[in-house]
Write a protein that holds these residues in place. Structure first.
Motif, mmCIF file in Angstrom:
data_model
loop_
_atom_site.group_PDB
_atom_site.id
_atom_site.type_symbol
_atom_site.label_atom_id
_atom_site.label_comp_id
_atom_site.label_asym_id
_atom_site.label_seq_id
_atom_site.Cartn_x
_atom_site.Cartn_y
_atom_site.Cartn_z
ATOM 1 N N UNK A 1 16.118 -8.939 8.749
ATOM 2 C CA UNK A 1 16.988 -7.800 9.046
ATOM 3 C C UNK A 1 18.219 -8.219 9.834
ATOM 4 N N UNK A 2 19.225 -7.356 9.747
ATOM 5 C CA UNK A 2 20.441 -7.483 10.546
ATOM 6 C C UNK A 2 20.544 -6.223 11.395
ATOM 7 N N UNK A 3 20.839 -6.402 12.673
ATOM 8 C CA UNK A 3 20.999 -5.274 13.581
ATOM 9 C C UNK A 3 22.438 -5.255 14.072
ATOM 10 N N UNK A 4 23.136 -4.163 13.795
ATOM 11 C CA UNK A 4 24.517 -3.989 14.242
ATOM 12 C C UNK A 4 24.528 -3.022 15.421
ATOM 13 N N UNK A 5 24.937 -3.510 16.580
ATOM 14 C CA UNK A 5 25.061 -2.669 17.774
ATOM 15 C C UNK A 5 26.424 -2.001 17.729
ATOM 16 N N UNK A 6 26.444 -0.675 17.836
ATOM 17 C CA UNK A 6 27.658 0.068 17.514
ATOM 18 C C UNK A 6 27.778 1.286 18.430
ATOM 19 N N UNK B 1 32.404 5.816 13.606
ATOM 20 C CA UNK B 1 32.138 5.818 12.171
ATOM 21 C C UNK B 1 31.460 4.511 11.792
ATOM 22 N N UNK B 2 30.687 4.511 10.696
ATOM 23 C CA UNK B 2 30.064 3.265 10.252
ATOM 24 C C UNK B 2 31.103 2.185 9.987
ATOM 25 N N UNK B 3 30.715 0.929 10.148
ATOM 26 C CA UNK B 3 31.635 -0.151 9.825
ATOM 27 C C UNK B 3 31.989 -0.065 8.335
ATOM 28 N N UNK B 4 33.270 -0.006 8.004
ATOM 29 C CA UNK B 4 33.646 0.109 6.593
ATOM 30 C C UNK B 4 33.384 -1.190 5.841
ATOM 31 N N UNK B 5 33.051 -1.054 4.557
ATOM 32 C CA UNK B 5 32.910 -2.231 3.714
ATOM 33 C C UNK B 5 31.512 -2.788 3.607
ATOM 34 N N UNK B 6 30.540 -2.152 4.284
ATOM 35 C CA UNK B 6 29.151 -2.618 4.169
ATOM 36 C C UNK B 6 28.264 -1.452 3.736
ATOM 37 N N UNK C 1 24.210 3.021 19.310
ATOM 38 C CA UNK C 1 23.212 3.106 18.249
ATOM 39 C C UNK C 1 23.064 1.726 17.620
ATOM 40 N N UNK C 2 21.914 1.512 17.029
ATOM 41 C CA UNK C 2 21.636 0.258 16.333
ATOM 42 C C UNK C 2 21.457 0.570 14.849
ATOM 43 N N UNK C 3 22.387 0.092 14.047
ATOM 44 C CA UNK C 3 22.282 0.226 12.603
ATOM 45 C C UNK C 3 21.452 -0.947 12.090
ATOM 46 N N UNK C 4 20.321 -0.656 11.491
ATOM 47 C CA UNK C 4 19.369 -1.685 11.062
ATOM 48 C C UNK C 4 19.423 -1.837 9.548
ATOM 49 N N UNK C 5 19.645 -3.059 9.101
ATOM 50 C CA UNK C 5 19.738 -3.369 7.683
ATOM 51 C C UNK C 5 18.584 -4.295 7.314
ATOM 52 N N UNK C 6 17.548 -3.745 6.707
ATOM 53 C CA UNK C 6 16.442 -4.573 6.239
ATOM 54 C C UNK C 6 16.917 -5.277 4.970
ATOM 55 N N UNK C 7 16.762 -6.576 4.921
ATOM 56 C CA UNK C 7 17.313 -7.353 3.811
ATOM 57 C C UNK C 7 16.323 -7.470 2.663
#
Length: 208
Positions: free
Chosen positions: A166-171, A176-181, A194-200
């Protein structure tokens, strides 16, 4: 703009808020620990791709994670190294925590494909607020040292391609969400962060 000296900023893992959080033993209840996937006795392998002051990395290491910190600013890397030495000299749990931390100097976009990490934490430098008086001095100091992160999107793309689990984006909470992902798999919501969690796609599901 006022200029600050390197000595104005100190990486402290022993005193202050970090020390209090360390002594309170409440780490696994915090959003960051949940976001990276602590579960039961699981101790994840984490790469902190934007180490900064190293506080998040220290928290995760104090909970048992093995954490690799990557910092591309030579000045910030030196401050981190000094802070880790002071914490190690404290002995006890501090030294045990530092033993689980590996500090690297370099560009995360180049290093991540070599490390093939389980979990990647990214906390990019966010745009400054309109009212600069509201920005803490510490954050102004960090910005003066490391500058902005114009390649945040590139770093996220590299992380998503290489993270095993996973990737965790601290935001910022209301940003707004990071554009382009792609849309995150889920989010962990805090008071101001908030922590946006991206399970790969590589994830096996044990930390999902």
């Amino acid at each position: 703009m006022q200029k600050f000296e390197k000595s104005d900023l100190v990486v402290d893992f022993v005193g202050g808020a970090v020390g209090h959080r360390f002594r309170s033993n409440e780490g696994r209840k915090q959003g960051l620990a949940k976001a990276v996937g602590f579960s039961g006795n699981t101790a994840p392998e984490v790469v902190d791709a934007t180490a900064g002051l190293g506080r998040d990395a220290f928290l995760l290491a104090s909970l048992g994670a093995n954490v690799t910190l990557i910092e591309r600013s030579e000045t910030m890397h030196a401050l981190l190294a000094e802070g880790l030495k002071r914490a190690e000299a404290e002995g006890g749990r501090h030294a045990e925590t530092v033993a689980r931390m590996t500090l690297l100097h370099g560009d995360s976009c180049a290093l991540i494909p070599q490390l093939k990490p389980q979990i990647i934490l990214i906390d990019p430098m966010h745009p400054p607020r309109d009212k600069t008086a509201l920005v803490k001095k510490e954050m102004r100091l960090i910005r003066e040292i490391v500058g902005d992160d114009p390649d945040s999107l590139q770093l996220m793309q590299v992380a998503l391609e290489n993270a095993q689990k996973r990737v965790v984006l601290k935001w910022p909470l209301r940003a707004d969400p990071m554009p382009g992902i792609r849309k995150p798999s889920h989010q962990i919501i805090g008071k101001s962060t908030r922590y946006d969690v991206f399970v790969t796609a590589k994830a096996t599901g044990d930390l999902a």
